[in-house]
Write a protein that holds these residues in place. Structure first.
Motif, short mmCIF file in Angstrom:
data_model
loop_
_atom_site.label_atom_id
_atom_site.label_comp_id
_atom_site.label_asym_id
_atom_site.label_seq_id
_atom_site.Cartn_x
_atom_site.Cartn_y
_atom_site.Cartn_z
N ASN A 71 0.82 -1.22 0.00
CA ASN A 71 0.00 0.00 0.00
C ASN A 71 0.85 1.26 0.00
OD1 ASN A 71 -2.46 -1.29 -0.09
ND2 ASN A 71 -2.61 -1.45 2.14
N LYS A 72 2.03 1.16 0.58
CA LYS A 72 2.94 2.31 0.61
C LYS A 72 3.48 2.64 -0.78
CE LYS A 72 4.84 1.18 5.20
NZ LYS A 72 4.28 2.23 6.04
N CYS A 73 3.41 1.70 -1.67
CA CYS A 73 3.99 1.87 -3.01
C CYS A 73 2.92 2.20 -4.04
CB CYS A 73 4.68 0.57 -3.45
SG CYS A 73 5.53 -0.32 -2.13
N LYS A 100 2.50 4.18 -13.48
CA LYS A 100 1.93 5.39 -12.87
C LYS A 100 3.07 6.40 -12.79
CE LYS A 100 -1.43 4.45 -9.65
NZ LYS A 100 -1.88 3.84 -8.38
N VAL A 101 3.25 7.03 -11.62
CA VAL A 101 4.41 7.91 -11.44
C VAL A 101 5.69 7.06 -11.54
CG1 VAL A 101 5.63 9.39 -9.81
CG2 VAL A 101 3.15 9.55 -10.03
N GLY A 102 5.57 5.83 -11.08
CA GLY A 102 6.67 4.88 -11.19
C GLY A 102 6.30 3.79 -12.20
N ARG A 126 6.29 -8.61 -12.60
CA ARG A 126 7.44 -9.52 -12.74
C ARG A 126 8.78 -8.82 -12.52
NH1 ARG A 126 5.08 -13.25 -17.44
NH2 ARG A 126 3.51 -14.21 -16.14
N ILE A 127 8.84 -7.99 -11.49
CA ILE A 127 10.05 -7.20 -11.25
C ILE A 127 11.19 -8.07 -10.72
CG2 ILE A 127 9.43 -6.48 -8.86
CD1 ILE A 127 11.05 -4.27 -11.58
N VAL A 128 10.85 -9.11 -9.96
CA VAL A 128 11.91 -9.94 -9.38
C VAL A 128 12.53 -10.81 -10.48
CG1 VAL A 128 12.51 -11.58 -7.57
CG2 VAL A 128 10.66 -9.96 -7.20
N ALA A 148 15.23 -0.85 -14.89
CA ALA A 148 14.95 0.15 -15.94
C ALA A 148 14.64 -0.47 -17.30
CB ALA A 148 16.13 1.14 -16.04
N GLN A 149 13.79 -1.51 -17.31
CA GLN A 149 13.47 -2.20 -18.57
C GLN A 149 12.00 -2.08 -18.97
OE1 GLN A 149 15.69 -3.99 -20.67
NE2 GLN A 149 17.08 -2.77 -19.40
N VAL A 150 11.19 -1.36 -18.20
CA VAL A 150 9.77 -1.31 -18.53
C VAL A 150 9.54 -0.39 -19.72
CG1 VAL A 150 7.50 -0.56 -17.70
CG2 VAL A 150 9.01 -1.85 -16.18
N ALA A 197 20.20 7.87 -13.85
CA ALA A 197 20.83 7.13 -12.75
C ALA A 197 20.40 5.68 -12.76
CB ALA A 197 20.47 7.79 -11.41
N LEU A 198 19.09 5.43 -12.92
CA LEU A 198 18.62 4.04 -12.89
C LEU A 198 18.98 3.33 -14.20
CD1 LEU A 198 17.28 2.21 -10.85
CD2 LEU A 198 15.09 2.66 -11.94
N LEU A 199 18.91 4.08 -15.31
CA LEU A 199 19.28 3.48 -16.60
C LEU A 199 20.73 3.01 -16.59
CD1 LEU A 199 17.57 5.92 -19.14
CD2 LEU A 199 17.10 3.47 -18.89
N ALA A 235 18.20 -3.84 -0.55
CA ALA A 235 19.05 -2.65 -0.43
C ALA A 235 18.29 -1.41 -0.94
CB ALA A 235 20.34 -2.85 -1.23
N PHE A 236 17.62 -1.56 -2.08
CA PHE A 236 16.92 -0.43 -2.69
C PHE A 236 15.78 0.06 -1.81
CE2 PHE A 236 13.92 1.33 -5.98
CZ PHE A 236 14.73 2.37 -6.41
N LEU A 237 15.01 -0.89 -1.27
CA LEU A 237 13.83 -0.50 -0.50
C LEU A 237 14.21 0.02 0.89
CD1 LEU A 237 11.39 -3.29 -1.63
CD2 LEU A 237 11.58 -0.95 -2.46
N THR A 238 15.41 -0.31 1.35
CA THR A 238 15.86 0.23 2.63
C THR A 238 16.30 1.68 2.43
OG1 THR A 238 16.68 -1.96 3.15
CG2 THR A 238 17.36 -0.21 4.61
N ASP A 282 8.58 -9.09 4.02
CA ASP A 282 7.21 -9.40 3.61
C ASP A 282 6.92 -8.83 2.23
OD1 ASP A 282 6.94 -10.59 6.07
OD2 ASP A 282 5.72 -9.01 6.96
N LEU A 283 7.31 -7.59 2.03
CA LEU A 283 7.06 -6.93 0.75
C LEU A 283 7.77 -7.68 -0.38
CD1 LEU A 283 5.96 -4.58 -0.89
CD2 LEU A 283 7.94 -3.24 -0.22
N ILE A 284 8.99 -8.09 -0.16
CA ILE A 284 9.73 -8.81 -1.21
C ILE A 284 9.08 -10.17 -1.46
CG2 ILE A 284 11.95 -9.84 -1.83
CD1 ILE A 284 13.27 -7.42 -0.43
N TYR A 343 5.98 -10.76 -1.26
CA TYR A 343 4.82 -10.43 -2.10
C TYR A 343 5.25 -10.23 -3.56
CZ TYR A 343 1.09 -7.54 -4.12
OH TYR A 343 0.12 -7.02 -4.94
N LEU A 344 6.32 -9.46 -3.75
CA LEU A 344 6.78 -9.19 -5.12
C LEU A 344 7.26 -10.48 -5.80
CD1 LEU A 344 8.67 -5.79 -4.60
CD2 LEU A 344 6.43 -6.14 -5.67
N VAL A 345 7.90 -11.36 -5.02
CA VAL A 345 8.34 -12.65 -5.56
C VAL A 345 7.11 -13.46 -5.99
CG1 VAL A 345 9.36 -14.90 -4.98
CG2 VAL A 345 10.53 -12.80 -4.31
#
Ligand code: HEC
Length: 123
Positions: A32-34, A46-48, A53-55, A60-62, A70-72, A85-88, A112-114, A116-118
């Motif tokens: 929900n935070k994302c 959206k803004v992001g 299937r991010i995992v 930077a491939q979408v 920087a991300l590219l 590391a990124f989410l921290t 937990d979030l990871i 979920y993404l997995v």
């Protein structure tokens, strides 16, 4: 290609299991935070960018999303470790990226979030 992806997912699943196992259900709530900026639906930016299937994906491939240089230039692959590391501390892993998010502090929330993404990435 399919086999490679399956292999990568097995590895990711194994390494997730090896870590203080996250709970995908709880992770859905953390997501929900994302949600203001991200979906997990294919092609839905959206803004992001979409986190569909991010995992296991390269950073930077979408298609159709305008990433920061920087991300590219980061040459990252998103797996449990890089996501953690990124989410921290997003700005520490990729200095100059344009995700306006301070980072999550609680390790359990991140696990937990990871998870979920997995789970979303396996569907
Ligand atoms: C205020 C909006 C915003 C919030 C909140 C936000 N993000 Fe982002 N996110 C972005 C933007 C914008 C980018 C692209 C960054 C760039 O190009 O530098 C991004 C990029 C990412 C990427 C890299 C995607 C790729 O295709 O390489 C991941 C992974 C990510 N965000 C995960 C999350 C997660 C998980 C959360 C919730 C804990 C979150 N973000 C919260 C805006 C946000």
């Amino acid at each position: 290609m399919k086999l490679m992806i399956a292999g990568a997912l097995v590895l990711i699943t194994l390494s997730t299991a090896a870590m203080a196992e996250g709970d995908a259900k709880a992770g859905k709530k953390v997501f929900n935070k994302c949600k203001a900026c991200h979906t997990v639906k294919e092609g839905k930016n959206k803004v992001g960018p979409t986190l569909f299937r991010i995992v296991g994906a390269r950073a930077a491939q979408v298609d159709g999303f305008k990433y920061s240089d920087a991300l590219l230039d980061a040459e990252l692959t998103w797996n449990v470790e890089t996501l953690k590391a990124f989410l921290t501390k997003p700005k520490e892993l990729v200095p100059g990226n344009k995700m306006s998010f301070a980072g999550l502090k609680k390790e359990q929330q991140i696990d937990d979030l990871i998870a979920y993404l997995v789970a979303e990435s396996e569907e």
